[in-house]
Design an enzyme around this catalytic site. Structure first.
Site, PDB file in Angstrom:
ATOM      1  N   ASP A   1       0.811  -1.156   0.083  1.00  0.00           N
ATOM      2  CA  ASP A   1      -0.038   0.026   0.040  1.00  0.00           C
ATOM      3  C   ASP A   1       0.953   0.966   0.042  1.00  0.00           C
ATOM      4  OD1 ASP A   1      -2.406   1.628   0.472  1.00  0.00           O
ATOM      5  OD2 ASP A   1      -2.045   1.612   2.687  1.00  0.00           O
TER       6      ASP A   1
ATOM      7  N   ASP B   1      -0.483   4.888   1.321  1.00  0.00           N
ATOM      8  CA  ASP B   1      -0.775   5.831   2.228  1.00  0.00           C
ATOM      9  C   ASP B   1      -0.544   5.027   3.361  1.00  0.00           C
ATOM     10  OD1 ASP B   1      -1.343   7.319   0.089  1.00  0.00           O
ATOM     11  OD2 ASP B   1      -3.617   6.937   0.576  1.00  0.00           O
TER      12      ASP B   1
END
Length: 177
Positions: A8, A10
């Site tokens: 991922d 963020d």
């Protein structure tokens, strides 16, 4: 055969928390700390959640986030033994698509455009590992979910947890043995 890892963006490689805290202070003059965010949904941790959420839609929010410490070095090491994909549920925020792409191009040039997946729902991802800070993604992971610590998930006890990139490297290197 090489194993694959979806990572991922963020709060895993891009430090969205620090960026959000700094922008909130700059915009509204109210200082929020990481401790203030502990255990709370991200935008609800700010004194004015609606104002905090508006910041996400401003141009530059995703483009100028700092890098999570150790992420660059860790991804280069992981690429030696794994197929590494950056996977971000970027569809909710229109500005995030070009900004995240530009951010990745600048900070992670070793990640090919072929290994970047912007999607709406990560349930479509089918890798051996998923490193993410959100249960909404990890709970449906087809491989091994790895929870990357962020303020909003400090009280979560599901899934293997790593607190930083050094721990993530140790865990994944042990999986190679």
């Amino acid at each position: 055969m090489r194993k694959s890892i979806a990572i991922d963006m963020d709060n895993v490689i891009a430090d969205i928390e620090s960026n959000w805290i700094n922008l909130y202070y700059k915009e509204y003059g109210v200082k929020v700390t990481r401790q203030d965010l502990h255990g709370k949904p991200e935008d609800e941790a700010f004194p004015d959640p609606v104002a905090a959420r508006r910041l996400i839609y401003q141009p530059g929010f995703f483009r100028y986030a700092p890098i999570v410490p150790g992420a660059q070095e860790a991804l280069i090491k992981l690429q030696e033994h794994f197929d590494v994909y950056i996977v971000s549920a970027a569809m909710e925020f229109p500005n995030s698509l070009p900004e995240k792409y530009d951010w990745l191009h600048e900070h992670f040039p070793s990640i090919s455009w072929k290994n970047i997946v912007f999607c709406g729902d990560k349930r479509i991802i089918d890798t051996d590992y998923l490193i993410d800070d959100h249960l909404k993604n990890l709970d449906f992971c087809k491989g091994t979910p790895i929870l990357f610590t962020a303020s909003h998930n400090v009280n979560v006890e599901r899934h293997k947890r790593v607190n930083n990139w050094q721990e993530a490297l140790q865990l994944l290197n042990s999986e190679l043995i």
